[in-house]
Motif scaffolding. Structure first.
Motif, PDB file in Angstrom:
ATOM      1  N   HIS A  63       0.833  -1.202   0.000  1.00 29.66           N
ATOM      2  CA  HIS A  63       0.000   0.000   0.000  1.00 29.66           C
ATOM      3  C   HIS A  63       0.871   1.256   0.000  1.00 29.66           C
ATOM      4  O   HIS A  63       0.597   2.227  -0.729  1.00 29.66           O
ATOM      5  N   VAL A  64       1.935   1.263   0.781  1.00 29.22           N
ATOM      6  CA  VAL A  64       2.842   2.403   0.804  1.00 29.22           C
ATOM      7  C   VAL A  64       3.567   2.540  -0.529  1.00 29.22           C
ATOM      8  O   VAL A  64       3.731   3.656  -1.052  1.00 29.22           O
ATOM      9  N   TRP A  65       3.997   1.419  -1.105  1.00 28.05           N
ATOM     10  CA  TRP A  65       4.670   1.469  -2.401  1.00 28.05           C
ATOM     11  C   TRP A  65       3.740   2.067  -3.469  1.00 28.05           C
ATOM     12  O   TRP A  65       4.183   2.759  -4.386  1.00 28.05           O
ATOM     13  N   ALA A  66       2.432   1.781  -3.339  1.00 25.06           N
ATOM     14  CA  ALA A  66       1.474   2.270  -4.331  1.00 25.06           C
ATOM     15  C   ALA A  66       1.140   3.744  -4.129  1.00 25.06           C
ATOM     16  O   ALA A  66       0.644   4.401  -5.058  1.00 25.06           O
ATOM     17  N   TRP A  67       1.392   4.265  -2.928  1.00 30.58           N
ATOM     18  CA  TRP A  67       1.007   5.651  -2.626  1.00 30.58           C
ATOM     19  C   TRP A  67       1.616   6.675  -3.590  1.00 30.58           C
ATOM     20  O   TRP A  67       0.902   7.551  -4.101  1.00 30.58           O
ATOM     21  N   GLY A 147       1.710   7.249   8.338  1.00 31.32           N
ATOM     22  CA  GLY A 147       1.983   8.666   8.234  1.00 31.32           C
ATOM     23  C   GLY A 147       3.275   8.906   7.496  1.00 31.32           C
ATOM     24  O   GLY A 147       3.870   8.002   6.936  1.00 31.32           O
ATOM     25  N   VAL A 148       3.691  10.158   7.542  1.00 30.44           N
ATOM     26  CA  VAL A 148       4.917  10.526   6.836  1.00 30.44           C
ATOM     27  C   VAL A 148       6.116   9.735   7.313  1.00 30.44           C
ATOM     28  O   VAL A 148       6.910   9.241   6.492  1.00 30.44           O
ATOM     29  N   PRO A 149       6.336   9.532   8.606  1.00 25.57           N
ATOM     30  CA  PRO A 149       7.516   8.757   9.046  1.00 25.57           C
ATOM     31  C   PRO A 149       7.514   7.326   8.507  1.00 25.57           C
ATOM     32  O   PRO A 149       8.539   6.820   8.074  1.00 25.57           O
ATOM     33  N   GLN A 150       6.294   6.714   8.540  1.00 25.69           N
ATOM     34  CA  GLN A 150       6.222   5.335   8.064  1.00 25.69           C
ATOM     35  C   GLN A 150       6.489   5.253   6.561  1.00 25.69           C
ATOM     36  O   GLN A 150       7.191   4.374   6.080  1.00 25.69           O
ATOM     37  N   ARG A 151       5.861   6.206   5.838  1.00 32.16           N
ATOM     38  CA  ARG A 151       6.088   6.214   4.395  1.00 32.16           C
ATOM     39  C   ARG A 151       7.559   6.484   4.078  1.00 32.16           C
ATOM     40  O   ARG A 151       8.151   5.857   3.194  1.00 32.16           O
ATOM     41  N   ALA A 152       8.135   7.415   4.795  1.00 28.59           N
ATOM     42  CA  ALA A 152       9.540   7.751   4.564  1.00 28.59           C
ATOM     43  C   ALA A 152      10.443   6.559   4.851  1.00 28.59           C
ATOM     44  O   ALA A 152      11.413   6.295   4.123  1.00 28.59           O
ATOM     45  N   LEU A 153      10.126   5.814   5.932  1.00 28.26           N
ATOM     46  CA  LEU A 153      10.950   4.645   6.285  1.00 28.26           C
ATOM     47  C   LEU A 153      10.892   3.584   5.198  1.00 28.26           C
ATOM     48  O   LEU A 153      11.921   3.097   4.715  1.00 28.26           O
ATOM     49  N   ILE A 154       9.667   3.238   4.790  1.00 32.18           N
ATOM     50  CA  ILE A 154       9.520   2.143   3.820  1.00 32.18           C
ATOM     51  C   ILE A 154      10.051   2.547   2.452  1.00 32.18           C
ATOM     52  O   ILE A 154      10.811   1.824   1.809  1.00 32.18           O
ATOM     53  N   GLY A 156      12.159   4.911   1.875  1.00 26.80           N
ATOM     54  CA  GLY A 156      13.602   5.138   1.983  1.00 26.80           C
ATOM     55  C   GLY A 156      14.381   3.841   1.879  1.00 26.80           C
ATOM     56  O   GLY A 156      15.399   3.762   1.186  1.00 26.80           O
ATOM     57  N   LEU A 157      13.892   2.807   2.572  1.00 22.28           N
ATOM     58  CA  LEU A 157      14.566   1.510   2.484  1.00 22.28           C
ATOM     59  C   LEU A 157      14.498   0.940   1.077  1.00 22.28           C
ATOM     60  O   LEU A 157      15.457   0.355   0.583  1.00 22.28           O
ATOM     61  N   PHE A 158      13.338   1.119   0.422  1.00 22.40           N
ATOM     62  CA  PHE A 158      13.201   0.629  -0.940  1.00 22.40           C
ATOM     63  C   PHE A 158      14.138   1.380  -1.885  1.00 22.40           C
ATOM     64  O   PHE A 158      14.748   0.798  -2.787  1.00 22.40           O
ATOM     65  N   SER A 159      14.252   2.700  -1.682  1.00 20.51           N
ATOM     66  CA  SER A 159      15.173   3.492  -2.508  1.00 20.51           C
ATOM     67  C   SER A 159      16.617   3.061  -2.270  1.00 20.51           C
ATOM     68  O   SER A 159      17.419   2.989  -3.208  1.00 20.51           O
ATOM     69  N   LEU A 160      16.946   2.731  -0.998  1.00 21.95           N
ATOM     70  CA  LEU A 160      18.290   2.248  -0.700  1.00 21.95           C
ATOM     71  C   LEU A 160      18.556   0.923  -1.416  1.00 21.95           C
ATOM     72  O   LEU A 160      19.646   0.706  -1.946  1.00 21.95           O
TER      73      LEU A 160
END
Length: 768
Positions: A63-67, A147-154, A156-160
């Motif tokens: 769901h976050v990836w699709a956001w 929220g923003v922290p959760q989206r940023a974490l997931i 961010g890890l995917f971008s890494l």
């Protein structure tokens, strides 16, 4: 996972796909059924509790990836939709173009928080805190915010992950390792254009460039005009047929110009050494360090570790002292045990025993070909030798050729003029991996196997013993057949070449009546397997003693050459491995080699040797002991010169004109790894990957005899960098030389066997 738990090795799916489906193979697979059920039970139990949570969490991550995609689409759509609608109207030729197309549903503007489904809570698990109505729909344990922290974490890890994937070296091994199982069966470790990948490393063995040992077969006046199996390359009707020529082999080093070892020469000169018959034993899973078992050796210490305070009880020491008495008698190797030598009437049998011998292959059927034909087996998975060109005549075929010479007759009382008769015996099935097709290709027309001795018309039917493993019966079921073979040969004035493959020392190491004695103090871990293995070793040792008794009973013991060689070793005491399958440990490679005759003095060979040297040694002994007729001797001298291996009755030449004597071992199952060592530097072992999903492996057995800390890397360049930190430049030079020699040799091996991997794959696809 089940396979790894049971065998200690990983599955290579290209091998699993081609695993033969004969009954013996199915029995082999079923031997791991218990381990499979245990592992599957554990996985199912874990999944019962964890599957739902993992599914929900994965849905939230998706769901976050699709956001970002939804966010981008929501802002692009208002600008794109008018263009799409305008384009749609302009293309429509219908009078009703102003009417909405009934096939197009009206788009309803929705924000992210409206996209809710009561049946898809996993998709929104990470978005629960922002949805006003969702807390009433989900249990408290599943309220995870997006929220923003959760989206940023997931994200961010995917971008890494994407960034690291971009930086990752473009090496096929990483692609193979990061694929899922369905793709793995397609990628298959990716066979390479060059079997040995030496990319990025220097090489200066220019004498190998364009070299090949294949030439037209030599022309001999004594050669029979009638075609004989094993000598098809001498067919004069086809001048284009090529045969292995050791004089053109850039790696071949001969010792036939050296004199026979002094001790052996003196015995041969006396005229007492007569070889009428040859008995050749291939010993299943025979480790060199337990033929015989020696006190204070690694194996002995391994046994001691299983006992309290690492002290073996006196009664167990007595068992161990007598466990391999026949092997001690045959080799004359000191064991350190105190016992009465009166058991055999003399201290040693006599003959040649190798201290540092390895096998040509750690797969039994390939090892048979290497030992009986004096070749290195085909570098390809499983038993493919039967279907390709065995590039040297095997011993039964050599004896058939000698039997065709003009002065051979069974009417004479001179045994040197008698024709030869070859027979193959084992008490287990020959239906595993096409062995029934391989045996006749090796030149054996007469055989006794499980399939023949269980037939109602068999002479000694029914068998007296129960089956001891999933392959067949104990060796003792062959006792009467062996007696008959000797009687028939003596009666018919024939020279017997009897070969026998033992099997009791194969997993699961069953012995008749389960009469196991306690050797290990603890049964935990692999100790129970160790106890069974040691008991089976003792059983086979007693069986070898029985064979010597049969030779004495028949009055031919002083006229019989008794040859023994292990098919491969077993790393069970080292790493718990119950099979040499894909196991590069040195314990799988070192085997006993004994060429015994009671009229020879006991001679120990310390120079490194390999089992492909057995065939030229047997021929050499027959010639030098004057055990062949005049015409056969002339023929045997020419045939002896064909083989690439050196004779064991002469001094070994480990280096000549800057070239080393290389030993190659095709590792079980044949197509993944190749083991290389040099007789000039035997302390070094290099295991070379032939596919991309296994590692390069280097070890120094002089410093690490049990290979506790081998150096492993996925590329030769990385391996060289690691070795450079611990060793000098000469070691690095040896590494590169071994790699380049192996690269040339694998391609040459395929040419000698008339084997083409590409053609094989095309034929397989066509058949499919």
């Amino acid at each position: 996972m089940s396979f790894y738990v049971f065998t200690g090795a990983e599955i290579h799916w290209r091998q699993a796909k081609s695993f033969n489906g004969d009954a013996a193979a199915i029995h082999t697979l079923l031997s791991g059924l218990t381990g499979f059920l245990v592992v599957e039970g554990i996985l199912l139990t874990i999944s019962l509790f964890a599957a739902h949570s993992i599914h929900a969490l994965s849905g939230g991550i998706l769901h976050v990836w699709a956001w970002p995609i939804r966010w981008l689409f929501a802002r692009v759509r208002p600008h794109v939709e008018p263009l799409v609608q305008r384009c749609w109207r302009s293309k429509s030729k219908s009078p009703a173009t102003d009417l909405p197309d009934p096939r197009i549903y009206e788009q309803i503007n929705m924000d992210d928080n409206d996209d809710i489904s009561d049946t898809e809570e996993g998709d929104h698990l990470l978005n629960a805190a922002q949805l006003p109505n969702l807390p009433n729909r989900l249990p408290e344990s599943k309220r995870v915010t997006d929220g923003v922290p959760q989206r940023a974490l997931i994200l961010g890890l995917f971008s890494l992950f994407l960034f690291l994937r971009f930086l990752r070296p473009w090496d096929p091994i990483y692609m193979y390792m990061s694929t899922t199982l369905p793709l793995t069966t397609v990628i298959e470790g990716a066979e390479r254009h060059s079997p040995v990948d030496t990319t990025g490393t220097p090489g200066n063995l220019h004498y190998l460039d364009g070299a090949t040992a294949l030439r037209p077969a030599p022309r001999w006046s004594w050669m029979s005009k009638e075609p004989i199996a094993g000598f098809e390359d001498w067919d004069q009707s086809d001048p284009l047929v090529l045969h292995y020529d050791p004089k053109e082999d850039p790696l071949h080093i001969s010792n036939l110009d050296r004199p026979v070892l002094k001790e052996i020469h003196n015995a041969l000169a006396s005229g007492d050494v007569k070889i009428k018959h040859v008995v050749f034993l291939k010993l299943e899973s025979a480790r060199a360090d337990i033929f015989p078992l020696q006190k204070d050796s690694f194996m002995y210490k391994r046994i001691a570790e299983s006992w309290k305070d690492k002290k073996i009880p006196p009664n167990v020491v007595d068992r161990l002292a007598n466990l391999t008495r026949t092997a001690e008698f045959l080799t004359n190797f000191p064991t350190g045990f105190e016992h009465d030598d009166a058991r055999f009437g003399r201290k040693a049998y006599g003959g040649i025993s190798a201290r540092d011998a390895i096998t040509t292959a750690t797969y039994t059927l390939k090892s048979l070909t290497g030992s009986f034909c004096g070749v290195t087996p085909l570098v390809a998975d499983f038993n493919r030798e039967f279907d390709h060109h065995i590039y040297q005549p095997c011993l039964p075929q050599v004896f058939d050729m000698l039997s065709q010479q003009p002065d051979i007759t069974s009417e004479s009382d001179d045994f040197t003029k008698w024709p030869w008769h070859s027979t193959f015996m084992m008490s287990v099935t020959e239906m595993y991996d096409n062995q029934n097709k391989l045996t006749p290709q090796l030149g054996f027309r007469d055989k006794q196997t499980k399939e023949t001795i269980i037939k109602p018309e068999a002479k000694y039917y029914p068998v007296k013993s129960a089956e001891v493993n999933y392959y067949g019966y104990p060796e003792t079921e062959l006792r009467e057949y062996i007696r008959d073979a000797i009687d028939d040969a003596e009666r018919d004035h024939q020279r017997l070449f009897l070969t026998h493959l033992t099997s009791t020392t194969h997993h699961p190491w069953g012995i008749p009546n389960e009469a196991f004695e306690e050797m290990m103090g603890s049964k935990s871990g692999s100790n129970n397997d160790m106890n069974r293995f040691l008991n089976s070793v003792g059983y086979v040792d007693d069986w070898i003693s029985n064979l010597i008794d049969i030779l004495e009973e028949k009055g031919v013991v002083n006229e019989t050459l008794f040859v023994m060689a292990g098919d491969h070793g077993l790393s069970l005491p080292n790493d718990g491995g119950i099979t040499p399958y894909d196991n590069p440990h040195v314990g799988s490679f070192k085997v006993p080699i004994v060429i015994a005759h009671p009229q020879l003095p006991p001679v120990q060979i310390d120079t490194p040797v390999i089992s492909s040297q057995i065939v030229p040694t047997i021929i050499d002994l027959l010639i030098e002991s004057a055990s062949l007729s005049q015409d056969s001797t002339r023929s045997a001298r020419d045939i002896r010169s064909l083989y690439e291996g050196q004779s064991l009755i002469r001094p070994q030449v480990v280096e000549q004109d800057g070239r080393e004597a290389w030993h190659f071992t095709v590792m079980n199952t044949g197509g993944s790894w190749l083991s290389v060592r040099s007789a000039a530097r035997p302390e070094f072992r290099l295991v070379i990957p032939l596919v991309n999903d296994v590692e390069w492996r280097f070890s120094d057995v002089s410093k690490d005899p049990n290979e506790l800390s081998p150096i492993s890397r996925f590329s030769l360049a990385d391996l060289a960098a690691a070795i450079e930190k611990e060793y000098d430049e000469k070691t690095l030079e040896w590494l590169f030389n071994a790699s380049y020699v192996a690269n040339w040799w694998v391609l040459e091996n395929w040419d000698r066997w008339r084997f083409s991997p590409k053609a094989e794959e095309e034929a397989k696809e066509h058949k499919t």
